[in-house]
Scaffold this motif. Structure first.
Motif, PDB file in Angstrom:
ATOM      1  N   GLU A 143       5.259  17.471  -1.132  1.00 42.26           N
ATOM      2  CA  GLU A 143       4.869  18.182   0.084  1.00 42.26           C
ATOM      3  C   GLU A 143       3.591  18.996  -0.131  1.00 42.26           C
ATOM      4  O   GLU A 143       2.794  19.158   0.788  1.00 42.26           O
ATOM      5  CB  GLU A 143       6.020  19.091   0.529  1.00 42.26           C
ATOM      6  CG  GLU A 143       5.743  19.924   1.760  1.00 42.26           C
ATOM      7  CD  GLU A 143       5.557  19.109   3.031  1.00 42.26           C
ATOM      8  OE1 GLU A 143       4.864  19.593   3.955  1.00 42.26           O
ATOM      9  OE2 GLU A 143       6.096  17.984   3.113  1.00 42.26           O
ATOM     10  N   ARG A 144       3.397  19.506  -1.313  1.00 45.02           N
ATOM     11  CA  ARG A 144       2.196  20.286  -1.593  1.00 45.02           C
ATOM     12  C   ARG A 144       1.558  19.810  -2.897  1.00 45.02           C
ATOM     13  O   ARG A 144       2.212  19.126  -3.695  1.00 45.02           O
ATOM     14  CB  ARG A 144       2.534  21.782  -1.681  1.00 45.02           C
ATOM     15  CG  ARG A 144       3.632  22.133  -2.679  1.00 45.02           C
ATOM     16  CD  ARG A 144       3.882  23.613  -2.730  1.00 45.02           C
ATOM     17  NE  ARG A 144       4.871  23.973  -3.739  1.00 45.02           N
ATOM     18  CZ  ARG A 144       6.110  24.311  -3.479  1.00 45.02           C
ATOM     19  NH1 ARG A 144       6.527  24.359  -2.223  1.00 45.02           N
ATOM     20  NH2 ARG A 144       6.941  24.637  -4.454  1.00 45.02           N
ATOM     21  N   ASN A 145       0.306  20.164  -3.112  1.00 42.21           N
ATOM     22  CA  ASN A 145      -0.417  19.713  -4.301  1.00 42.21           C
ATOM     23  C   ASN A 145      -0.270  20.721  -5.430  1.00 42.21           C
ATOM     24  O   ASN A 145      -1.214  21.417  -5.798  1.00 42.21           O
ATOM     25  CB  ASN A 145      -1.899  19.495  -3.963  1.00 42.21           C
ATOM     26  CG  ASN A 145      -2.104  18.305  -3.038  1.00 42.21           C
ATOM     27  OD1 ASN A 145      -1.337  17.351  -3.075  1.00 42.21           O
ATOM     28  ND2 ASN A 145      -3.119  18.368  -2.208  1.00 42.21           N
ATOM     29  N   LYS A 146       0.920  20.758  -5.995  1.00 44.70           N
ATOM     30  CA  LYS A 146       1.188  21.718  -7.073  1.00 44.70           C
ATOM     31  C   LYS A 146       0.325  21.453  -8.304  1.00 44.70           C
ATOM     32  O   LYS A 146      -0.142  22.385  -8.965  1.00 44.70           O
ATOM     33  CB  LYS A 146       2.670  21.657  -7.440  1.00 44.70           C
ATOM     34  CG  LYS A 146       3.081  22.637  -8.533  1.00 44.70           C
ATOM     35  CD  LYS A 146       4.592  22.580  -8.779  1.00 44.70           C
ATOM     36  CE  LYS A 146       4.995  23.576  -9.866  1.00 44.70           C
ATOM     37  NZ  LYS A 146       6.470  23.551 -10.097  1.00 44.70           N
ATOM     38  N   TYR A 147       0.110  20.171  -8.621  1.00 43.98           N
ATOM     39  CA  TYR A 147      -0.608  19.819  -9.837  1.00 43.98           C
ATOM     40  C   TYR A 147      -1.977  19.192  -9.575  1.00 43.98           C
ATOM     41  O   TYR A 147      -2.638  18.767 -10.516  1.00 43.98           O
ATOM     42  CB  TYR A 147       0.244  18.862 -10.677  1.00 43.98           C
ATOM     43  CG  TYR A 147       1.537  19.480 -11.151  1.00 43.98           C
ATOM     44  CD1 TYR A 147       1.538  20.510 -12.084  1.00 43.98           C
ATOM     45  CD2 TYR A 147       2.761  19.056 -10.649  1.00 43.98           C
ATOM     46  CE1 TYR A 147       2.729  21.093 -12.516  1.00 43.98           C
ATOM     47  CE2 TYR A 147       3.956  19.631 -11.075  1.00 43.98           C
ATOM     48  CZ  TYR A 147       3.927  20.645 -12.007  1.00 43.98           C
ATOM     49  OH  TYR A 147       5.111  21.223 -12.428  1.00 43.98           O
ATOM     50  N   GLY A 148      -2.398  19.127  -8.327  1.00 43.33           N
ATOM     51  CA  GLY A 148      -3.686  18.528  -8.013  1.00 43.33           C
ATOM     52  C   GLY A 148      -3.535  17.299  -7.137  1.00 43.33           C
ATOM     53  O   GLY A 148      -2.489  17.053  -6.538  1.00 43.33           O
ATOM     54  N   LYS A 149      -4.585  16.505  -7.065  1.00 42.69           N
ATOM     55  CA  LYS A 149      -4.595  15.331  -6.196  1.00 42.69           C
ATOM     56  C   LYS A 149      -3.753  14.194  -6.785  1.00 42.69           C
ATOM     57  O   LYS A 149      -3.466  14.161  -7.974  1.00 42.69           O
ATOM     58  CB  LYS A 149      -6.028  14.862  -5.970  1.00 42.69           C
ATOM     59  CG  LYS A 149      -6.883  15.854  -5.181  1.00 42.69           C
ATOM     60  CD  LYS A 149      -8.268  15.297  -4.925  1.00 42.69           C
ATOM     61  CE  LYS A 149      -9.114  16.269  -4.107  1.00 42.69           C
ATOM     62  NZ  LYS A 149     -10.478  15.725  -3.847  1.00 42.69           N
ATOM     63  N   TYR A 150      -3.367  13.261  -5.886  1.00 46.48           N
ATOM     64  CA  TYR A 150      -2.608  12.078  -6.305  1.00 46.48           C
ATOM     65  C   TYR A 150      -3.339  11.385  -7.459  1.00 46.48           C
ATOM     66  O   TYR A 150      -4.558  11.253  -7.428  1.00 46.48           O
ATOM     67  CB  TYR A 150      -2.456  11.109  -5.125  1.00 46.48           C
ATOM     68  CG  TYR A 150      -1.600   9.900  -5.434  1.00 46.48           C
ATOM     69  CD1 TYR A 150      -0.228   9.944  -5.250  1.00 46.48           C
ATOM     70  CD2 TYR A 150      -2.168   8.748  -5.947  1.00 46.48           C
ATOM     71  CE1 TYR A 150       0.564   8.838  -5.563  1.00 46.48           C
ATOM     72  CE2 TYR A 150      -1.392   7.647  -6.261  1.00 46.48           C
ATOM     73  CZ  TYR A 150      -0.029   7.702  -6.065  1.00 46.48           C
ATOM     74  OH  TYR A 150       0.748   6.625  -6.383  1.00 46.48           O
ATOM     75  N   PRO A 151      -2.614  10.964  -8.504  1.00 50.46           N
ATOM     76  CA  PRO A 151      -1.154  10.860  -8.620  1.00 50.46           C
ATOM     77  C   PRO A 151      -0.496  11.993  -9.400  1.00 50.46           C
ATOM     78  O   PRO A 151       0.619  11.815  -9.903  1.00 50.46           O
ATOM     79  CB  PRO A 151      -0.994   9.547  -9.375  1.00 50.46           C
ATOM     80  CG  PRO A 151      -2.160   9.546 -10.330  1.00 50.46           C
ATOM     81  CD  PRO A 151      -3.295  10.198  -9.580  1.00 50.46           C
ATOM     82  N   ARG A 152      -1.166  13.134  -9.504  1.00 49.37           N
ATOM     83  CA  ARG A 152      -0.658  14.205 -10.372  1.00 49.37           C
ATOM     84  C   ARG A 152       0.665  14.796  -9.892  1.00 49.37           C
ATOM     85  O   ARG A 152       1.399  15.378 -10.690  1.00 49.37           O
ATOM     86  CB  ARG A 152      -1.709  15.288 -10.531  1.00 49.37           C
ATOM     87  CG  ARG A 152      -2.887  14.842 -11.396  1.00 49.37           C
ATOM     88  CD  ARG A 152      -3.801  15.966 -11.750  1.00 49.37           C
ATOM     89  NE  ARG A 152      -4.835  15.552 -12.696  1.00 49.37           N
ATOM     90  CZ  ARG A 152      -4.710  15.547 -14.017  1.00 49.37           C
ATOM     91  NH1 ARG A 152      -3.561  15.948 -14.560  1.00 49.37           N
ATOM     92  NH2 ARG A 152      -5.690  15.160 -14.814  1.00 49.37           N
TER      93      ARG A 152
END
Length: 278
Positions: free
Chosen positions: A147-156
Motif C-alpha cells: 500500500e505504501r513505499n516503505k522501502y522505495g520503488k518497485y520491486p523493493r
C-alpha cells in the motif's frame, strides 16, 4: 429516573465499545489498513473484511477498476462496462475484443479491480473463490502489492501472487517477487515460486496465510507452497512487513503468457467472494 437514563445509555455504549475493541484481531490505521495485532499466530482466524458481490453494482467503497498502465499485465486494462458484470452473486471480469478501435486503438480490453487506498492488511488470511476462464493469451491473476513505499520503488516492497493462470493450463503459479528475487536474482534461497494442479473449469478457493515469518499459499484450503523469512541474507528478502492491497484481474497477452487468439474471446473470470481474516 429520566435524568439517569441518558447517563446509563452512554455508559452502556462505552462498555460495549471497550468490549468490542478487546476482541478485534486488528488495529485500523488511516481508516482502511488492518494491522493484525501481535500474538495471534496460534489463535482462531476472525473475518475482518469481505465482499460477496451480491449487489447490483461494484462496491466502490471497497474496489476501484484498475486503469491501464505500461506493464505487460496492464496494457489492456479498462473501465469499459463491457469488461464487468455482476450476475447471480458473482463478479465477472472479462477479456474482450475492443469494439471501438477508432476511439481506443488497443485490440483488446480487460477488466480488473483493486482495493488500493480503500482496503489493505498486514498479516492474516485471504481467500478468493473463483472460476477461471481459458483462452490462448488469457492470464487471470489474484495478487497483492504494498500500500505504501516503505522501502522505495518497485520491486523493493515486494509482490505476492496468490494465483496466476496461463492459457489452457491445468496448473497455477504461486509466487513472490522482490528486489531480492528480481534484482539480486535470489530465486532459490529460498525458492520463490511453486505450481499446483487444478481443474480450471470448476470453482476453486485460492488462498494465502500471511505470518510475520512466512507466506503459506493454499488451494481449496490445502497448503501448496511456502515462502519463509530466512536469516543471514540481504534484508530485501522480506519486505512483507507492511500493509498490502488486493488486485484481481483478467489479464490478456504479454511476454510470459504469449499472444492472444482473438477467436478464443471473450474470456472471463467468475469471482464469487473475497474474504480476509486476521
Amino acid at each position: 429516573m429520566n435524568k439517569l437514563l441518558p447517563t446509563l445509555l452512554i455508559a452502556l455504549l462505552i462498555v460495549t465499545c471497550c468490549l468490542s475493541c478487546k476482541v478485534l484481531p486488528s488495529k485500523i490505521e488511516n481508516g482502511y489498513s488492518y494491522i493484525q495485532k501481535d500474538g495471534r499466530a496460534e489463535k482462531e482466524w476472525k473475518l475482518v473484511w469481505f465482499d460477496d458481490f451480491n449487489a447490483t453494482s461494484l462496491d466502490t467503497t471497497k474496489w476501484t477498476k484498475i486503469p491501464a498502465n505500461t506493464a505487460d499485465w496492464g496494457k489492456h486494462m479498462s473501465s469499459n462496462p463491457l469488461c464487468y458484470e455482476l450476475k447471480d452473486g458473482q463478479l465477472l471480469l472479462k477479456g474482450i475484443k475492443n469494439p471501438d478501435t477508432l476511439t481506443d486503438k488497443r485490440p483488446f480490453l480487460t477488466g480488473g479491480i483493486y482495493s488500493k487506498g480503500k482496503f489493505a492488511f498486514q498479516y492474516g488470511k485471504i481467500e478468493i473463490r473463483a472460476k477461471l476462464g481459458c483462452a490462448q493469451g488469457a492470464w487471470p491473476a489474484m495478487w497483492m502489492l504494498a500500500e505504501r513505499n516503505k522501502y522505495g520503488k518497485y520491486p523493493r516492497n515486494g509482490e505476492i501472487d496468490i494465483m496466476e493462470h496461463l492459457n489452457f493450463d491445468k496448473i497455477i503459479y504461486q509466487t513472490t517477487h522482490s528486489y531480492y528475487t528480481l534484482e539480486l536474482k535470489q530465486k532459490d534461497k529460498p525458492p520463490h515460486s511453486g505450481t499446483t494442479k487444478l481443474d480450471p473449469n470448476q470453482f476453486n478457493i485460492f488462498g494465502l496465510q500471511w505470518y510475520p515469518d512466512k507466506l503459506i499459499f493454499t488451494l481449496n484450503g490445502k497448503e501448496t507452497f511456502r515462502y519463509p523469512r530466512i536469516s543471514g541474507v540481504d534484508p530485501s528478502q522480506w519486505p512483507y512487513d507492511q500493509p498490502f492491497y488486493i488486485l484481481i484481474d483478467q489479464q490478456l497477452g504479454g511476454s510470459w503468457v504469449g499472444k492472444v487468439n482473438p477467436n478464443n474471446l471473450p474470456v472471463q473470470m467468475e469471482v464469487d467472494w473475497v474474504k480476509v481474516y486476521q
